[in-house]
Scaffold this active site. Structure first.
Site, PDB file in Angstrom:
ATOM      1  N   SER A 146      -3.440   6.466  -2.892  1.00 29.02           N
ATOM      2  CA  SER A 146      -4.485   6.235  -1.892  1.00 29.02           C
ATOM      3  C   SER A 146      -5.860   6.533  -2.483  1.00 29.02           C
ATOM      4  O   SER A 146      -6.001   7.412  -3.347  1.00 29.02           O
ATOM      5  CB  SER A 146      -4.224   7.167  -0.708  1.00 29.02           C
ATOM      6  OG  SER A 146      -5.330   7.217   0.134  1.00 29.02           O
TER       7      SER A 146
ATOM      8  N   TYR B 154      -1.924  15.951   3.332  1.00 28.53           N
ATOM      9  CA  TYR B 154      -1.499  14.570   3.051  1.00 28.53           C
ATOM     10  C   TYR B 154      -2.145  14.082   1.744  1.00 28.53           C
ATOM     11  O   TYR B 154      -1.468  13.582   0.844  1.00 28.53           O
ATOM     12  CB  TYR B 154      -1.886  13.639   4.217  1.00 28.53           C
ATOM     13  CG  TYR B 154      -1.920  12.190   3.804  1.00 28.53           C
ATOM     14  CD1 TYR B 154      -0.736  11.479   3.620  1.00 28.53           C
ATOM     15  CD2 TYR B 154      -3.131  11.538   3.534  1.00 28.53           C
ATOM     16  CE1 TYR B 154      -0.763  10.162   3.195  1.00 28.53           C
ATOM     17  CE2 TYR B 154      -3.164  10.229   3.115  1.00 28.53           C
ATOM     18  CZ  TYR B 154      -1.985   9.537   2.943  1.00 28.53           C
ATOM     19  OH  TYR B 154      -2.022   8.245   2.500  1.00 28.53           O
TER      20      TYR B 154
ATOM     21  N   LYS C 144      -0.595  13.042  -2.310  1.00 27.67           N
ATOM     22  CA  LYS C 144      -0.845  11.849  -3.139  1.00 27.67           C
ATOM     23  C   LYS C 144      -1.309  12.271  -4.537  1.00 27.67           C
ATOM     24  O   LYS C 144      -0.890  11.718  -5.546  1.00 27.67           O
ATOM     25  CB  LYS C 144      -1.872  10.927  -2.470  1.00 27.67           C
ATOM     26  CG  LYS C 144      -1.365  10.280  -1.194  1.00 27.67           C
ATOM     27  CD  LYS C 144      -0.157   9.374  -1.462  1.00 27.67           C
ATOM     28  CE  LYS C 144       0.491   8.851  -0.210  1.00 27.67           C
ATOM     29  NZ  LYS C 144       1.788   8.206  -0.423  1.00 27.67           N
TER      30      LYS C 144
HETATM   31  C1  UD1 Z   1      -7.684   7.206   6.853  1.00 26.87           C
HETATM   32  C2  UD1 Z   1      -7.192   8.457   6.189  1.00 26.87           C
HETATM   33  C3  UD1 Z   1      -6.816   8.145   4.753  1.00 26.87           C
HETATM   34  C4  UD1 Z   1      -5.783   7.052   4.713  1.00 26.87           C
HETATM   35  C5  UD1 Z   1      -6.329   5.823   5.454  1.00 26.87           C
HETATM   36  C6  UD1 Z   1      -5.248   4.777   5.543  1.00 26.87           C
HETATM   37  C7  UD1 Z   1      -8.431  10.222   7.340  1.00 26.87           C
HETATM   38  C8  UD1 Z   1      -9.468  11.282   7.206  1.00 26.87           C
HETATM   39  N1  UD1 Z   1      -8.221   9.476   6.256  1.00 26.87           N
HETATM   40  O1  UD1 Z   1      -8.866   6.813   6.197  1.00 26.87           O
HETATM   41  O2  UD1 Z   1      -6.313   9.281   4.132  1.00 26.87           O
HETATM   42  O3  UD1 Z   1      -5.497   6.712   3.383  1.00 26.87           O
HETATM   43  O4  UD1 Z   1      -6.708   6.190   6.778  1.00 26.87           O
HETATM   44  O5  UD1 Z   1      -5.632   3.731   6.346  1.00 26.87           O
HETATM   45  O6  UD1 Z   1      -7.825  10.064   8.376  1.00 26.87           O
HETATM   46  N2  UD1 Z   1     -13.362   5.290  13.107  1.00 26.87           N
HETATM   47  C9  UD1 Z   1     -14.055   5.266  14.315  1.00 26.87           C
HETATM   48  N3  UD1 Z   1     -13.339   5.357  15.463  1.00 26.87           N
HETATM   49  C10 UD1 Z   1     -11.977   5.485  15.488  1.00 26.87           C
HETATM   50  C11 UD1 Z   1     -11.271   5.503  14.252  1.00 26.87           C
HETATM   51  C12 UD1 Z   1     -12.015   5.415  13.089  1.00 26.87           C
HETATM   52  O7  UD1 Z   1     -15.288   5.149  14.331  1.00 26.87           O
HETATM   53  O8  UD1 Z   1     -11.396   5.575  16.578  1.00 26.87           O
HETATM   54  C13 UD1 Z   1     -14.125   5.176  11.852  1.00 26.87           C
HETATM   55  C14 UD1 Z   1     -13.976   6.373  10.942  1.00 26.87           C
HETATM   56  O9  UD1 Z   1     -14.953   7.324  11.206  1.00 26.87           O
HETATM   57  C15 UD1 Z   1     -14.138   5.722   9.555  1.00 26.87           C
HETATM   58  C16 UD1 Z   1     -13.608   4.298   9.751  1.00 26.87           C
HETATM   59  O10 UD1 Z   1     -13.594   4.072  11.149  1.00 26.87           O
HETATM   60  O11 UD1 Z   1     -15.494   5.618   9.259  1.00 26.87           O
HETATM   61  C17 UD1 Z   1     -12.202   4.127   9.200  1.00 26.87           C
HETATM   62  O12 UD1 Z   1     -11.377   5.141   9.752  1.00 26.87           O
HETATM   63  P1  UD1 Z   1      -9.793   5.138   9.539  1.00 26.87           P
HETATM   64  O13 UD1 Z   1      -9.238   3.809   9.914  1.00 26.87           O
HETATM   65  O14 UD1 Z   1      -9.260   6.340  10.249  1.00 26.87           O
HETATM   66  O15 UD1 Z   1      -9.622   5.266   7.968  1.00 26.87           O
HETATM   67  P2  UD1 Z   1     -10.151   6.387   6.964  1.00 26.87           P
HETATM   68  O16 UD1 Z   1     -10.713   7.540   7.684  1.00 26.87           O
HETATM   69  O17 UD1 Z   1     -11.019   5.721   5.965  1.00 26.87           O
END
Ligand code: UD1
Length: 339
Positions: free
Chosen positions: A125, A150, A154
């Site tokens: 990842s 987690y 990795k």
């Molecule tokens: C997350 C995991 C990462 C994993 C990846 C797989 C965390 C901290 N990291 O990454 O380890 O490899 O998923 O897909 O969880 N967001 C919103 N609203 C929401 C959900 C997300 O604004 O309800 C934003 C988050 O702040 C971020 C972006 O969307 O900026 C992507 O979020 P997310 O899909 O959870 O992925 P990651 O945080 O990048």
């Protein structure tokens, strides 16, 4: 050629099984069904016309792993997805994560080393980079202290494989560092099936549009980015699945430069949360209900891949766009909700 896919009924695993079958591989799936559904097998076979061999097996039981490989000595490669993946849960239950993700990896490797064709693809990842110092992120960027158990599994997983490769010259491994996998198969036969309230952005968007969630919270609009929201590299799951097939073929054709290689798998393009929402609205014709809320703890500002190594050395590049991913994610959501 027989290939083992562990976690083959999960989101990325199932799409990879489809691409392997499309390329003529004979696929055996191991899955413990802890975070997946047996119906995914039907989804796979309705796309490809072949039902893969399936064994419900808990990889934490070492004796089960050993007896599985006794029966399948002709496996030419293993693609190892089986792992727990919820970042928040890993903080609450670290030992579950170390046991699920590391014990199982060790048992798998011990058995794979005994195979005549000892080829291994590991699901890694971009989380190993943490907040990288510069963008786009190269594979040689330093691995930062893990933010969660987690993420740590990795990093340690990659170290275990690196050390194994040093002492086992006939063992060949590739770690693929995924950026943010999203989307679904264009047939809507398989896709992501998050349990409970989704933690990731795209399933939260599609569930909000489907009426399961009232509103999407956009976590923070005061980041130092153009529109104030975080930047990620969203990769279509079908492109990601194809990267696994290409990596396996590289090992089978002995084209690898060393017995352990690492590749970034992303699009090379960063998209903000607002750009993802705009893409969803464009392809679905739906106005999404969202609101800005506080930043989510642990979120990094920006992460997108340098993909020159995976393009030039692995010979893989993404084909599908963010709009393709949002369109297929939405079609999948409508299919499972019968909308
Ligand atoms: C997350 C995991 C990462 C994993 C990846 C797989 C965390 C901290 N990291 O990454 O380890 O490899 O998923 O897909 O969880 N967001 C919103 N609203 C929401 C959900 C997300 O604004 O309800 C934003 C988050 O702040 C971020 C972006 O969307 O900026 C992507 O979020 P997310 O899909 O959870 O992925 P990651 O945080 O990048």
């Amino acid at each position: 050629m027989k290939v083992l896919v562990t976690g083959g009924l999960g989101f990325i695993g199932s799409h990879t099984v489809v691409e392997l079958q499309n390329e003529g591989f004979d696929v055996v799936i191991i899955d413990d069904l802890s975070n997946s559904s047996i119906e995914v097998l039907d989804g796979i076979s309705s796309i490809t016309g072949f039902k893969p061999v399936f064994e419900k097996l808990d990889l934490k039981e070492k004796s089960s792993v050993v007896s599985f490989f006794e029966k399948h000595k002709d496996i030419v490669g293993v693609i190892h997805f089986a792992a727990s993946k919820a970042v928040g849960e890993s903080v609450k239950e670290p030992l579950k994560y170390y046991e699920n993700n590391l014990n199982t990896l060790i048992y798998m490797l011990k058995s794979v080393l005994d195979l005549e064709c000892s080829n291994f693809i590991f699901s890694s990842s971009c989380t190993v980079y943490g907040q990288a110092d510069s963008m786009p992120i190269l594979e040689k960027a330093p691995v930062k202290a893990a933010e969660s158990p987690y993420g740590n599994t990795k990093q340690i997983g990659e170290e275990i494989i690196t050390d194994t490769c040093k002492v086992a010259p006939n063992f060949n491994a590739i770690a693929l560092r995924y950026f943010n996998p999203i989307g679904a198969h264009h047939s809507s036969e398989i896709g992501e099936l998050p349990i409970g309230v989704p933690q990731n952005l795209v399933p939260y968007i599609t569930q909000t549009a489907a009426g399961l969630r009232a509103q999407l919270s956009v976590f923070g609009n005061d980041y130092p980015t153009e529109d104030g929201t975080c930047i990620r590299d969203y990769i279509h799951v079908v492109d990601l699945a194809k990267a696994h097939v290409i990596a396996l073929q590289r090992l089978l054709e002995k084209k690898n430069d060393s017995n352990y290689e690492v590749f970034n798998i992303g699009t090379g393009k960063g998209s903000s949360v607002l750009e993802v929402i705009e893409s969803f609205e464009r392809v679905s014709g739906i106005k999404l209900n969202y609101a800005y809320t506080a930043r989510r703890e642990g979120d990094i500002v920006s992460a997108y891949a340098d993909i020159s190594k995976s393009n030039k050395v692995l010979g893989w590049e993404s084909q599908l766009t963010l709009d393709d991913a949002m369109r297929t994610a939405w079609c999948w959501e409508k299919t499972i909700r019968k909308l």
